[in-house]
Motif scaffolding. Sequence first.
Motif, PDB file in Angstrom:
ATOM      1  N   ALA A  73      18.467 -74.284-151.368  1.00 20.17           N
ATOM      2  CA  ALA A  73      18.901 -73.017-150.780  1.00 20.17           C
ATOM      3  C   ALA A  73      18.240 -71.829-151.468  1.00 20.17           C
ATOM      4  O   ALA A  73      18.111 -70.751-150.878  1.00 20.17           O
ATOM      5  CB  ALA A  73      20.419 -72.892-150.874  1.00 20.17           C
ATOM      6  N   LEU A  74      17.791 -72.021-152.708  1.00 18.62           N
ATOM      7  CA  LEU A  74      17.074 -70.964-153.422  1.00 18.62           C
ATOM      8  C   LEU A  74      15.583 -70.986-153.086  1.00 18.62           C
ATOM      9  O   LEU A  74      14.842 -70.114-153.518  1.00 18.62           O
ATOM     10  CB  LEU A  74      17.255 -71.117-154.934  1.00 18.62           C
ATOM     11  N   SER A 126      14.734 -78.056-145.460  1.00 12.92           N
ATOM     12  CA  SER A 126      15.155 -76.955-146.325  1.00 12.92           C
ATOM     13  C   SER A 126      14.112 -75.847-146.384  1.00 12.92           C
ATOM     14  O   SER A 126      14.460 -74.664-146.461  1.00 12.92           O
ATOM     15  CB  SER A 126      15.465 -77.469-147.738  1.00 12.92           C
ATOM     16  N   LYS A 127      12.815 -76.212-146.300  1.00 13.39           N
ATOM     17  CA  LYS A 127      11.782 -75.177-146.291  1.00 13.39           C
ATOM     18  C   LYS A 127      11.848 -74.357-144.997  1.00 13.39           C
ATOM     19  O   LYS A 127      11.687 -73.128-145.012  1.00 13.39           O
ATOM     20  CB  LYS A 127      10.394 -75.809-146.434  1.00 13.39           C
ATOM     21  N   VAL A 128      12.108 -75.036-143.888  1.00 13.04           N
ATOM     22  CA  VAL A 128      12.244 -74.331-142.611  1.00 13.04           C
ATOM     23  C   VAL A 128      13.476 -73.440-142.620  1.00 13.04           C
ATOM     24  O   VAL A 128      13.424 -72.270-142.198  1.00 13.04           O
ATOM     25  CB  VAL A 128      12.314 -75.340-141.439  1.00 13.04           C
ATOM     26  N   ILE A 183      15.646 -64.215-139.839  1.00 18.89           N
ATOM     27  CA  ILE A 183      16.882 -63.478-139.547  1.00 18.89           C
ATOM     28  C   ILE A 183      16.842 -62.061-140.119  1.00 18.89           C
ATOM     29  O   ILE A 183      17.128 -61.089-139.400  1.00 18.89           O
ATOM     30  CB  ILE A 183      18.110 -64.257-140.048  1.00 18.89           C
ATOM     31  N   PRO A 184      16.497 -61.872-141.409  1.00 18.86           N
ATOM     32  CA  PRO A 184      16.437 -60.501-141.936  1.00 18.86           C
ATOM     33  C   PRO A 184      15.453 -59.603-141.195  1.00 18.86           C
ATOM     34  O   PRO A 184      15.761 -58.440-140.919  1.00 18.86           O
ATOM     35  CB  PRO A 184      16.015 -60.700-143.395  1.00 18.86           C
ATOM     36  N   ALA A 210      12.914 -70.302-144.584  1.00 14.46           N
ATOM     37  CA  ALA A 210      12.155 -69.308-143.810  1.00 14.46           C
ATOM     38  C   ALA A 210      13.045 -68.628-142.771  1.00 14.46           C
ATOM     39  O   ALA A 210      12.934 -67.411-142.557  1.00 14.46           O
ATOM     40  CB  ALA A 210      10.960 -69.976-143.132  1.00 14.46           C
ATOM     41  N   VAL A 211      13.951 -69.383-142.166  1.00 11.44           N
ATOM     42  CA  VAL A 211      14.850 -68.816-141.159  1.00 11.44           C
ATOM     43  C   VAL A 211      15.798 -67.810-141.779  1.00 11.44           C
ATOM     44  O   VAL A 211      15.937 -66.674-141.292  1.00 11.44           O
ATOM     45  CB  VAL A 211      15.639 -69.929-140.441  1.00 11.44           C
TER      46      VAL A 211
END
Length: 356
Positions: free
Chosen positions: A109-110, A207-209, A218-219, A212-213
């Motif tokens: 997640a980091l 987790s890499k995808v 999203i941001p 990025a999301v």
Amino acid sequence: MAKVSFNNKNNQFFNTLKTNVDHYFSSNHLKKTGNFSLYAKTLVLVPGAILIYLSLLFFPMAAGVQILLSATLGAVLASIGFNVMHDACHGSYSSKKWVNEALGLSLNALGGNAFIWKFKHNILHHTYTNVDGMDDDIHKSPLMRQCRSQKWVPAHRFQHIYVVLMYAVSSFAWVFAMDFNKYFKQRIIDTPLQKMTWRDHFVFWLSKVLYAVFYIVIPVSIVGWGPWAIGFAVMHMVMGLTLALVFQLAHVVEHAEFEKISSEHTVIENAWAEHQVRTTANFAPGNILVNWYVGGLNYQVEHHLFPKISHVHYPALSKIVQKTCEEYNLPYNTYPTMTASMISHFKMMRSLGQQP
């Protein structure tokens, strides 16, 4: 691949130390894993990071406040790494394996990858600490020269200055470059990576995808490219600088020793446990705030000797370790403050930057 082994004919130091540590836990009826203080930190740090993330996306605020909150998010994420991820990936957060596995994914997640990190950190770094050619944590040459056996280049004269920038971008490089480099090469330095199952491959890419999301797509869709780019850069700079400094202060300081692979089968003179105390240093052991924030990683000597014991026990264990080191006439490297340790680190980097 070169082979490195330790002269473990005399394990008396570690045998004595382990007996004393085991007695401490049994006599105090304590588990070696985490306790309420660790769980409480998790309940502060993880929801705190989520709250800051959502605030940056959905609450209008001045640019200065956004930058400050982005920096705070980077600092909180680093602390999650120190406290939650680190203990979980070592299997010391909980006595339940599934809890450790689940919370170890906080590294994903980091932006990192728990599978690669466990091999790089738990196996290579904790076994071959400060061994040039095996320990990936000091394998930054020619960008940085972190021990005297590494090749010197003229740019190293200024490394004690420019390493600050390198530390600041280190988490960005970790997430977007180094993980992929290790994944595709399937090796760390010259050591083949453990075989990945289909699940490990799936988790890596998923987790890499998702990173990025949640950190880019999203941001950007909510706040736009400009504010996102500034906030994302600030977050990573704070997180990278914090993570890098804490780990550098443990091993690249003046009193820490280094080893070098000298042949196809290098035998290190000392036993493994003695090697750990000679290559590792503590910092700010009496600072409660530092200890809370860095997840006990200021007690690196204790952590390297007992990586499967949760960091919440290190302050108590440090008295046992220090006394046993004195009994066996071994160094117990410690710096009284974080400032003293940082000064030693940058002096070391400056010294290593001079032409041999």
